[in-house]
Write an enzyme that holds these catalytic residues in place. Structure first.
Site, PDB file in Angstrom:
ATOM      1  N   ASP A 256      30.316 -16.296  32.700  1.00 17.11           N
ATOM      2  CA  ASP A 256      29.718 -17.613  32.496  1.00 17.11           C
ATOM      3  C   ASP A 256      30.400 -18.711  33.294  1.00 17.11           C
ATOM      4  O   ASP A 256      29.777 -19.690  33.673  1.00 17.11           O
ATOM      5  CB  ASP A 256      29.652 -17.972  31.017  1.00 17.11           C
ATOM      6  CG  ASP A 256      30.974 -17.809  30.278  1.00 17.11           C
ATOM      7  OD1 ASP A 256      32.003 -17.499  30.921  1.00 17.11           O
ATOM      8  OD2 ASP A 256      30.978 -17.985  29.047  1.00 17.11           O
TER       9      ASP A 256
ATOM     10  N   ASP B 214      40.387 -20.210  24.855  1.00 17.76           N
ATOM     11  CA  ASP B 214      39.790 -19.076  24.139  1.00 17.76           C
ATOM     12  C   ASP B 214      40.782 -18.032  23.623  1.00 17.76           C
ATOM     13  O   ASP B 214      40.618 -17.550  22.519  1.00 17.76           O
ATOM     14  CB  ASP B 214      38.747 -18.350  24.990  1.00 17.76           C
ATOM     15  CG  ASP B 214      37.542 -19.213  25.281  1.00 17.76           C
ATOM     16  OD1 ASP B 214      37.349 -20.227  24.597  1.00 17.76           O
ATOM     17  OD2 ASP B 214      36.798 -18.889  26.216  1.00 17.76           O
TER      18      ASP B 214
END
Length: 883
Positions: free
Chosen positions: A71, A481
């Site tokens: 992404d 993350d």
């Protein structure tokens, strides 16, 4: 463990910087630096994965040819001999940073050398540029670009649906692209060179995750989301007649054309109330399979169905493996076994707890089995074994209660593909890695299939901060993350990310310069402290306490002797503490949200910056005083650091195109700053070991110098600069952090936004006296074939100045003994006369100091033999050669 990949604060700030450019007159007046070049070897500090992989694409006609899209971290090609992934978009530069987000990949089944990538990261104003379709005729070694008149969203909601980009399997000059934001369906008839809207297509979509989101992120229309060809309705050289298209519209989600795209109709009888994430066709049996969810994903999804559409009769069949009332997830990750087309697989992509689920049918969806079942709740029986020893951090250091397990089968499992040539191989993407198996059919015989990471070479972390202490581990990182890592070896995957606490994202870290075993980090956590400390160089951690009001990590600084800390968290003002954060006191004289750092000599001196003002504390962070220094950047896109061993020696980088922008230096603790005239723009600054002939530490920066954006090194306090990356190694946006290594001269660690931590090493020693000339002359050449395929190859060339005088220009010649041809060259310009190739410098890499190197690369063609040239010359002098 709900991981999100939306946008770091640093990137949001940078987007404003990137949106503009200086007026032409101003740009013309900017002094241009004389920039030398050095050739670096670039690698990743291995983490292996670390981010969402929403797409995996196998070529349908060539075995072992596969691609993965991420992404925010580019696209990759699978290398079967080494079972690794090769990055394909590292050439994307600063101005086009959004093109590191990949919304779709298409591999050409007619000509497997061709591959396409639809790129663009955000459809709102976070990304200032439009999307593009990149096309390659050499499997991603080099690319050409077709700009689009709209944005694409590789990191937007709905990015796991697809593939939005598809190549006609019969006429491979024809491609379709499904666009977001109401832009409809687009087509190219010249192999991706130009694109035009398919005006006959009736529905641009209408679904948005949250129509009321003021940022434009969740409110964007997710648009046209997949394209699938029915290869049974065409022949070689003519466009495929039947094409299916998926649309983000819960009432009208599947369309079909039976006249090669001239007209389109909504398919009658289709399910409503859902979005079709995937549409996969089994042309042999005439079945179009569709995976439905009630939302666009990849984080959300509460209900889902699987359907089979009979292309010959128009009959719809609900083939869902569970009743609708029993779903709490949507379906995606849809794949057909091309060797056994009645075998179908799908994922419960949004089943976060206790785990994702994978479903498999060998009878076209009539019956299903699943990867795990409950025996007697909460006990479960798995059809698989899982070995994550190659990426041990995938356990997250967790010890969950049943039915949850560690490592998990995954989450955000929107991509699952069975190898079209090998029914035993399957790969699937998660929010953190690519998993795979090579004995999948054990599932059908009652045995267990073995799952392990298949992700080596794919590095997809967003890096917020970096530190390289003078002792202990060479690299500490703060990551989005997955928190961050302590790398004791750059070539091995660390055993675990930072834990206790385990931040969802780490935003800042620092170590005590005089006591580097003392480390502090700050980060984001849904429940728990936002700060943590280590007394063993980051090997083990314990949480601190939060002042009232803290909502995010912010920035943190460790005093030089490790006795005190200053923290500027989100949600409240700057605070200071002695000891390890058991209690905090508010600092005065400095605004909330300031960036904070420490002096690396005086343990009581700390610095801050906010909105154009520099702040100094001499009492351990209790009180700050605004400096009288002026002319600094007015905004907050600024990073600064104090020099190790140099009291009051501060370097500050940052700014914006519509105001002060560059690199500043202070030698009086921030009382005054001097702007370096030879640096047009700078966004990071860091320090590393001094060059052998220098007394001052080496400077590193991600900057624009001499009109060129790149990663630069200076061994003389910024008087002169050497570009250490090249056009093939740019990694999009590199503005978050940079640091040299205090123990290895020339080594630099670069933070990327999606390509992990890249580090570079030089073969030379930088400016100054170089090694004695080789007996063969004043130059040395290393020629390496880095990739080779039928009829084509890619090579890298490193040219080293082994003489005693600097070069202000160069031209390297060599003969191709086997008739090879150069098709495209980068970082050099080339001509050919007979069998002899001449490669000469570009404007930015003309200057090569004694002992330094310059590199360039090219793609070429060959037939019969592709021998490595053995005779190289510069200015009529032979160079020593090696491989």
């Amino acid at each position: 463990m709900r991981r999100t990949r939306i946008l770091t604060t640093a990137l949001a700030l940078a987007a404003g910087v990137l949106a503009g450019s200086p007026p032409a007159a101003l740009a013309a007046e900017t002094p241009k630096a004389a920039v030398a070049a050095d050739t670096y070897t670039w690698k990743n500090a291995r983490i292996d994965g670390g981010g969402f992989v929403p797409g995996i694409v196998f070529n349908r006609t060539e075995k072992d040819l596969a691609y993965a899209r991420t992404d925010i971290g580019g696209a990759y090609r699978w290398q079967e001999p080494t079972k690794t992934w090769t990055p394909l978009l590292d050439h994307v530069g600063w101005d086009d940073w959004g093109h590191t987000g990949v919304v779709s990949v298409a591999s050409d089944s007619v000509d497997p050398d061709r591959v396409y990538a639809a790129v663009g990261t955000y459809t709102n104003d976070w990304d200032p540029g439009n999307g593009a379709v990149l096309r390659s005729a050499d499997r991603g070694a080099t690319w050409e670009k077709a700009d689009l008149p709209f944005k694409l969203g590789g990191n937007m909601p709905g990015r796991g649906m697809g593939e939005r980009l598809a190549v006609d399997p019969h006429d491979n000059d024809v491609l379709y692209l499904g666009a977001p934001s109401g832009n409809g369906l687009w087509r190219s008839t010249d192999a991706g060179a130009t694109w035009a809207e398919v005006t006959a297509f009736p529905n641009p979509g209408n679904y948005a995750q949250d129509p009321d989101d003021p940022s434009g992120y969740a409110s964007d229309n997710q648009g046209v989301v997949w394209v699938t060809f029915d290869e049974s309705t065409g022949s070689a050289g003519t466009a495929t007649k039947t094409v299916y298209v998926g649309v983000a519209d819960k009432e009208n989600t599947v369309y079909r054309s039976t006249d090669a795209g001239a007209s389109w109709q909504r398919i009658a009888g289709q399910p409503t109330g859902y979005l079709a994430h995937k549409g996969v066709l089994d042309a042999e049996n005439g079945h179009l399979y569709l995976a439905y969810s009630d939302t666009g994903g990849p984080y959300d999804g509460g209900k889902g169905r699987l359907y089979r559409y009979a292309t010959a009769t128009g009959a719809w069949t609900d083939i869902s493996p569970v009743a609708e009332a029993d779903t709490f997830y949507g379906f995606s990750g849809l794949s057909v076994d091309r060797q056994n087309p009645g075998t179908v697989m799908a994922t419960a992509y949004s089943s976060w707890w206790p785990d994702t689920q994978i479903f498999r049918s060998t009878d076209s969806g009539a019956t299903w089995t699943q990867a795990w079942d409950y025996t007697s709740y909460p006990a479960r029986e798995n059809r698989y074994t899982m070995d994550v020893s190659s990426s041990p951090w995938l356990t997250w250091g967790a010890n969950p209660a049943p039915p949850e397990q560690t490592p998990k089968l995954g989450w955000m499992t929107e991509a699952l593909e069975i190898d079209p040539f090998d029914p035993d191989r399957m790969m699937y993407g998660t929010g953190a890695t690519i998993y795979g198996t090579e004995n999948l059919t054990n599932w059908d015989s009652g045995g267990k299939f073995a799952i392990e990471p298949m992700v080596r070479g794919l590095e997809e972390t967003a890096v917020n901060d970096l530190a390289s202490p003078p002792s202990g581990a060479p690299l500490l990182s703060a990551l989005g993350d997955i928190g961050g890592f302590r790398h004791t070896s750059l070539t091995e995957v660390p055993s675990m990310m930072f834990t206790a606490p385990n931040f969802a994202s780490s935003t800042s870290l620092d170590f005590a310069e005089q006591k580097p075993d003392t480390v502090v980090r700050a980060g984001n956590l849904d429940s728990g402290p936002h700060i943590a400390f280590s007394t063993d160089n980051g090997a083990h951690w314990f949480g601190g306490s939060d002042p009232s009001g803290v909502s995010g990590g912010g920035t943190v600084a460790a005093g030089a002797d490790g006795s005190r800390f200053v923290w500027s968290p989100e949600g409240t003002g700057v605070h200071h503490t002695t000891g390890f954060g058991t209690s905090w006191q508010a600092s005065s004289g400095i605004p909330a949200g300031a960036v904070v750092e420490s002096d690396r000599v005086d343990p009581k001196t700390f610095y801050g910056f906010k909105s154009g003002t520099f702040y100094v504390s001499r009492d351990g962070g209790a009180t700050f005083t605004a400096s009288a220094a002026n002319g600094l950047p007015a905004g907050d896109s600024v990073r600064f650091k104090a020099l190790p061993g140099g009291e009051g020696d501060v370097w500050l980088a940052g700014g914006a195109a519509d105001g002060p922008y560059g690199l500043w230096h202070s030698t009086d603790g921030g009382a005054t700053f001097t702007k370096l005239p030879n640096v047009e723009e700078a966004d990071t600054v860091g320090f590393g070991k001094a060059a052998p002939d220098a007394s001052y530490q080496t400077l590193y920066t991600s900057a624009k110098i001499g009109g060129v954006r790149g990663i630069f090194r200076s061994t003389d306090q910024g008087a002169t600069w050497t570009r250490v990356n090249d056009d093939a190694h740019q990694w999009g946006w590199t503005g978050a952090a940079i640091t040299g290594d205090p123990r290895v001269y020339g080594r630099v660690y670069v933070a990327t936004n999606g390509r992990g931590v890249v580090y570079g090493d030089t073969a030379g020693t930088g400016p100054g006296p170089g090694p004695d000339p080789e007996p063969t002359g004043a130059c040395a050449v290393t020629y390496t074939i880095t990739n080779q395929w039928s009829g084509g190859f890619q090579a890298d060339v490193r040219l080293t100045n082994t003489g005693t005088s600097p070069w202000s220009g160069w031209s390297l010649t060599w003969p191709f003994a086997n008739g090879q041809q150069v098709t495209q060259m980068w970082n050099a310009e080339h001509t050919r006369s007979g069998a002899t190739v001449s490669a000469r410098n570009t404007g930015w890499n003309a200057n090569v100091a004694p002992g330094a190197s310059v590199g360039f690369g090219f793609t070429g063609s060959w037939s019969g033999t592709n021998a490595v040239p053995s005779a190289f010359e510069v200015a009529g002098r032979k160079c020593s050669a090696g491989t």
